[in-house]
Write a protein that holds these residues in place. Structure first.
Motif, PDB file in Angstrom:
ATOM      1  N   GLY A 233      18.954  -4.506   4.486  1.00  0.00           N
ATOM      2  CA  GLY A 233      17.652  -4.864   4.292  1.00  0.00           C
ATOM      3  C   GLY A 233      17.542  -6.179   3.511  1.00  0.00           C
ATOM      4  O   GLY A 233      18.314  -6.992   3.049  1.00  0.00           O
ATOM      5  N   VAL A 234      16.100  -6.747   4.021  1.00  0.00           N
ATOM      6  CA  VAL A 234      15.810  -8.192   3.333  1.00  0.00           C
ATOM      7  C   VAL A 234      14.918  -7.864   2.275  1.00  0.00           C
ATOM      8  O   VAL A 234      14.816  -8.677   1.467  1.00  0.00           O
ATOM      9  N   VAL A 235      13.916  -6.998   2.198  1.00  0.00           N
ATOM     10  CA  VAL A 235      12.985  -7.183   1.161  1.00  0.00           C
ATOM     11  C   VAL A 235      12.784  -5.591   0.552  1.00  0.00           C
ATOM     12  O   VAL A 235      12.473  -4.757   1.630  1.00  0.00           O
ATOM     13  N   PHE A 236      12.739  -5.504  -0.726  1.00  0.00           N
ATOM     14  CA  PHE A 236      12.802  -4.107  -1.339  1.00  0.00           C
ATOM     15  C   PHE A 236      11.904  -4.132  -2.237  1.00  0.00           C
ATOM     16  O   PHE A 236      11.430  -5.014  -3.097  1.00  0.00           O
ATOM     17  N   GLY A 237      11.129  -3.184  -2.270  1.00  0.00           N
ATOM     18  CA  GLY A 237       9.782  -2.754  -3.290  1.00  0.00           C
ATOM     19  C   GLY A 237      10.376  -1.743  -4.191  1.00  0.00           C
ATOM     20  O   GLY A 237      11.285  -0.914  -4.025  1.00  0.00           O
ATOM     21  N   LEU A 238      10.488  -2.321  -5.702  1.00  0.00           N
ATOM     22  CA  LEU A 238      11.095  -1.248  -6.652  1.00  0.00           C
ATOM     23  C   LEU A 238       9.683  -0.739  -7.600  1.00  0.00           C
ATOM     24  O   LEU A 238       8.879  -1.683  -8.095  1.00  0.00           O
ATOM     25  N   LYS A 239       9.714   0.505  -7.835  1.00  0.00           N
ATOM     26  CA  LYS A 239       8.653   1.019  -8.608  1.00  0.00           C
ATOM     27  C   LYS A 239       9.180   2.121  -9.441  1.00  0.00           C
ATOM     28  O   LYS A 239       9.994   3.101  -8.959  1.00  0.00           O
ATOM     29  N   GLY A 240       8.345   2.540 -10.422  1.00  0.00           N
ATOM     30  CA  GLY A 240       9.210   3.731 -11.416  1.00  0.00           C
ATOM     31  C   GLY A 240       9.008   4.785 -10.818  1.00  0.00           C
ATOM     32  O   GLY A 240       9.918   5.589 -11.073  1.00  0.00           O
ATOM     33  N   ASP A 241       8.052   5.051 -10.173  1.00  0.00           N
ATOM     34  CA  ASP A 241       7.594   6.408  -9.563  1.00  0.00           C
ATOM     35  C   ASP A 241       8.241   6.754  -8.171  1.00  0.00           C
ATOM     36  O   ASP A 241       8.295   8.043  -7.679  1.00  0.00           O
ATOM     37  N   THR A 242       8.297   5.665  -7.431  1.00  0.00           N
ATOM     38  CA  THR A 242       8.720   5.988  -6.099  1.00  0.00           C
ATOM     39  C   THR A 242      10.155   5.549  -5.794  1.00  0.00           C
ATOM     40  O   THR A 242      10.610   5.622  -4.629  1.00  0.00           O
ATOM     41  N   GLY A 243      10.895   4.623  -6.650  1.00  0.00           N
ATOM     42  CA  GLY A 243      12.144   4.118  -6.514  1.00  0.00           C
ATOM     43  C   GLY A 243      12.281   2.975  -5.774  1.00  0.00           C
ATOM     44  O   GLY A 243      11.492   1.946  -6.043  1.00  0.00           O
ATOM     45  N   ILE A 244      13.153   3.140  -4.851  1.00  0.00           N
ATOM     46  CA  ILE A 244      13.258   1.696  -3.901  1.00  0.00           C
ATOM     47  C   ILE A 244      12.850   1.872  -2.359  1.00  0.00           C
ATOM     48  O   ILE A 244      13.220   3.034  -1.949  1.00  0.00           O
ATOM     49  N   THR A 245      12.118   1.224  -2.202  1.00  0.00           N
ATOM     50  CA  THR A 245      11.421   0.925  -0.751  1.00  0.00           C
ATOM     51  C   THR A 245      11.919  -0.183   0.254  1.00  0.00           C
ATOM     52  O   THR A 245      11.886  -1.239  -0.564  1.00  0.00           O
ATOM     53  N   MET A 246      12.548   0.066   1.258  1.00  0.00           N
ATOM     54  CA  MET A 246      12.766  -1.057   1.927  1.00  0.00           C
ATOM     55  C   MET A 246      11.733  -1.547   2.657  1.00  0.00           C
ATOM     56  O   MET A 246      11.037  -0.828   3.512  1.00  0.00           O
ATOM     57  N   ILE A 247      10.977  -2.497   2.254  1.00  0.00           N
ATOM     58  CA  ILE A 247       9.695  -3.239   2.822  1.00  0.00           C
ATOM     59  C   ILE A 247      10.003  -3.837   4.228  1.00  0.00           C
ATOM     60  O   ILE A 247       9.140  -3.542   5.093  1.00  0.00           O
ATOM     61  N   GLU A 248      11.180  -4.735   4.384  1.00  0.00           N
ATOM     62  CA  GLU A 248      11.390  -5.215   5.623  1.00  0.00           C
ATOM     63  C   GLU A 248      13.102  -5.067   5.723  1.00  0.00           C
ATOM     64  O   GLU A 248      13.753  -5.396   4.761  1.00  0.00           O
ATOM     65  N   GLY A 249      13.385  -4.731   6.758  1.00  0.00           N
ATOM     66  CA  GLY A 249      14.871  -4.590   7.441  1.00  0.00           C
ATOM     67  C   GLY A 249      15.273  -5.902   7.996  1.00  0.00           C
ATOM     68  O   GLY A 249      14.845  -6.870   8.221  1.00  0.00           O
ATOM     69  N   ALA A 250      16.622  -5.602   8.470  1.00  0.00           N
ATOM     70  CA  ALA A 250      17.256  -6.890   9.013  1.00  0.00           C
ATOM     71  C   ALA A 250      16.467  -6.994  10.349  1.00  0.00           C
ATOM     72  O   ALA A 250      16.115  -6.230  11.022  1.00  0.00           O
TER      73      ALA A 250
END
Length: 252
Positions: A233-250
């Motif tokens: 992955g290239v860009v990851f969103g982090l949030k308390g209630d949703t955890g880790i989200t891959m915003i942009e992959g390779a």
């Protein structure tokens, strides 16, 4: 990546989100060097966590090259940044507006360049601290949102350079998707926006859902490093209630 005995350098790791990450890295067995300016804060984290510390300004280009050349970390986390002055667009001076460009972006450029030019060894990971403001804007913090978006883009640019040179260094942007209390930037932002809305800071922060205190943020970043599903992955969103989200992959 198994963090046991891995060498990690964390800029701005003596307080706030950076300190939460340092705590998590140490708990997972990494050997951590914290780079920050304030010697008192560095001494406190060194005594409590047993980490190595270096006092340096992240915008010192020579220091970036020297530190990476000497330590050759497996993991580099670019977390250090300035607390942006807050205010409406029509009330900010250029000096206030550009604060995060002169610190966060300038420092990010020097350290990414040092990682590529040293270069760090193949398989190294460079995590670049961005912000949810890079997605949604931040009208009361001047150039902050644009600076954080630039760091996001710079991580992608650096991956391109790494690929062209067959360096094997992976750059990834970390995007906290909520304002986080008990941090310098988070508290300043929460105070400004809560004041504009006429509510208390706690009430404002509650609008983001479940909180993500610094240590929890650190554990989420550790997951990005350790879990195979996040390796490309290239860009990851982090949030308390949703955890880790891959915003942009390779890139394909």
């Amino acid at each position: 990546m198994n963090l046991k005995e891995k060498n990690a350098v964390v800029t701005g790791g003596s307080r706030g989100l950076g300190l939460g990450l340092v705590e998590a890295l140490v708990a997972h067995g990494a050997k951590v060097t914290v780079v920050a300016r304030e010697t008192g804060a560095l001494a406190a984290v060194r005594e409590r966590l047993g980490v190595a510390t270096i006092s340096a300004d992240v915008t010192d280009e020579a220091a970036a090259h020297r530190i990476l050349g000497e330590i050759q970390p497996d993991i580099l986390v670019l977390n250090a940044g300035a607390k942006p002055p807050t205010g409406r667009l029509d009330r900010l001076s250029w000096e206030d507006f550009s604060t995060t460009w002169e610190t966060d972006v300038k420092g990010g450029l020097y350290w990414m360049q040092a990682a590529l030019k040293t270069p760090l060894k193949s398989g190294s990971r460079v995590l670049v601290g961005s912000s949810g403001a890079a997605q949604n804007g931040s009208p009361l913090s001047g150039g902050y949102a644009g600076a954080k978006r630039m760091l996001w883009l710079m991580a992608k640019y650096a991956n391109g350079v790494s690929e062209q040179g067959n360096l094997g260094i992976r750059f990834q942007a970390i995007v906290p998707q909520q304002i986080i209390g008990d941090t310098g930037v988070g508290d300043a932002g929460a105070k400004a926006y809560a004041g504009a809305l006429g509510i208390g800071q706690k009430e404002f922060l509650a609008r983001f859902g479940a909180p993500m205190p610094p240590r929890e943020f650190g554990e989420k970043v550790v997951s990005v490093l350790e879990e195979a599903k996040y390796a490309d992955g290239v860009v990851f969103g982090l949030k308390g209630d949703t955890g880790i989200t891959m915003i942009e992959g390779a890139a394909a």
